[in-house]
Motif scaffolding. Sequence first.
Motif, mmCIF file in Angstrom:
data_model
loop_
_atom_site.group_PDB
_atom_site.id
_atom_site.type_symbol
_atom_site.label_atom_id
_atom_site.label_comp_id
_atom_site.label_asym_id
_atom_site.label_seq_id
_atom_site.Cartn_x
_atom_site.Cartn_y
_atom_site.Cartn_z
ATOM 1 N N ASP A 178 -10.972 -9.095 -1.603
ATOM 2 C CA ASP A 178 -10.631 -8.079 -0.596
ATOM 3 C C ASP A 178 -9.500 -7.183 -1.100
ATOM 4 O OD1 ASP A 178 -12.556 -9.003 1.154
ATOM 5 O OD2 ASP A 178 -11.156 -10.233 2.317
ATOM 6 N N GLU A 179 -8.499 -7.779 -1.722
ATOM 7 C CA GLU A 179 -7.403 -6.990 -2.275
ATOM 8 C C GLU A 179 -7.895 -6.078 -3.395
ATOM 9 O OE1 GLU A 179 -3.434 -9.763 -1.954
ATOM 10 O OE2 GLU A 179 -4.970 -10.332 -3.414
ATOM 11 N N GLU A 205 0.816 -1.212 0.000
ATOM 12 C CA GLU A 205 0.000 0.000 0.000
ATOM 13 C C GLU A 205 0.849 1.261 0.000
ATOM 14 O OE1 GLU A 205 -3.334 2.291 2.773
ATOM 15 O OE2 GLU A 205 -3.077 0.111 2.972
ATOM 16 N N ALA A 208 -16.064 3.246 -2.500
ATOM 17 C CA ALA A 208 -14.676 3.693 -2.318
ATOM 18 C C ALA A 208 -14.427 5.088 -2.871
ATOM 19 C CB ALA A 208 -13.730 2.702 -2.988
ATOM 20 N N HIS A 216 -10.792 -4.707 -3.857
ATOM 21 C CA HIS A 216 -11.503 -3.540 -3.321
ATOM 22 C C HIS A 216 -10.555 -2.610 -2.563
ATOM 23 C CE1 HIS A 216 -15.133 -6.477 -3.418
ATOM 24 N NE2 HIS A 216 -14.874 -5.966 -4.613
ATOM 25 N N LYS A 217 -9.549 -3.175 -1.899
ATOM 26 C CA LYS A 217 -8.573 -2.358 -1.176
ATOM 27 C C LYS A 217 -7.743 -1.513 -2.139
ATOM 28 C CE LYS A 217 -5.909 -1.103 2.312
ATOM 29 N NZ LYS A 217 -6.396 -0.161 3.353
ATOM 30 N N GLU A 227 -18.693 -1.790 -4.656
ATOM 31 C CA GLU A 227 -17.553 -1.482 -3.797
ATOM 32 C C GLU A 227 -16.757 -0.292 -4.341
ATOM 33 O OE1 GLU A 227 -16.647 -2.715 -0.842
ATOM 34 O OE2 GLU A 227 -18.444 -3.962 -0.777
ATOM 35 N N ALA A 234 -9.915 1.360 -3.357
ATOM 36 C CA ALA A 234 -10.129 2.343 -2.290
ATOM 37 C C ALA A 234 -8.861 3.152 -2.031
ATOM 38 C CB ALA A 234 -10.581 1.635 -1.013
ATOM 39 N N THR A 235 -7.701 2.509 -2.070
ATOM 40 C CA THR A 235 -6.437 3.211 -1.853
ATOM 41 C C THR A 235 -6.182 4.221 -2.955
ATOM 42 O OG1 THR A 235 -5.525 1.273 -0.703
ATOM 43 C CG2 THR A 235 -3.960 2.915 -1.522
#
Length: 293
Positions: free
Chosen positions: A53-54, A20, A94, A56-57, A90, A60-61
């Motif tokens: 999960d990754e 990240e 985000a 969407h992360k 999602e 969002a990041t």
Amino acid sequence: MFSGSIPALATPFRDGAFDEDAYRRFVDWQIENGSTGLVPCGTTGESATLDNDEHHKVIATCAEQSAGRVPVIAGAGSNDTQTALWHIKEAQIAGADAVLLVAPYYNRPGQAGLLAHFSYLAERTDLPIMLYNVPGRTVTDILPETVIELHRRFPEKIVSIKDASGDLSRVVTHRMGAGPDFCQISGDDPLALAGYVLGQKGCISVTANVAPKLCADFHTAALAGDYETARELNERLYPLHRAMFVDPSPAPAKYALSRIHDWFEPDVRLPIVECSDAGKAAVDAALEGLGLV
């Protein structure tokens, strides 16, 4: 919303996990060097090997770090319509500005299935949709008549296409059928200059990951109709365009980024493997030719 140099962002990994911190630095570097939009979780972002999960992360990041400075067009496609809808929802949560929806892969739907798939998704989101046609990867081809019909049905929703079919005649067909306001974006760096002449407005780029300033300068010139400058920059960039695919993507792009930045690892996920020695030599030569290393 969609024009100019838009990198399909590589997703940095470190010790097998999403890095990240590196991604946030990467987003800032891209914007500072003139990129006019960002695509998280595209093909170059290794979306096919990110778990949900990754996925969407990462979106969002990207949206958080870009903080409204440029549009974020989130890769949200899937071969499963319900999974695509989940990714879209999602992405909207985000803070993405639009979604990029690839044609469903592996299933090989016909044109009726494509119409049903994209219509279902358009009816269930408020975000603008950019279709993504890349039949060399998906096998499925979104034919021009399907693109035109989708835009006719959802003129305020299905507003754009990233075309990586390699068939430049489609730019004219789409323009004549969907009108000049339907935004066409190239998916092939080497064809972007020709695409501008025919009516495209930018490129979702692999090369811009590595040379964002030069790519931004090229697209600025092409958008202004300064084709002499654009041609000169295109020819300077051409060895790098080719080097990005000397091995399966995004291994060459990630290797190049690791040469430019000490905070970007060249790690890829199986079944992609790191650049071969020959691939590294081609990338190194292209980087040196541009003065990037």
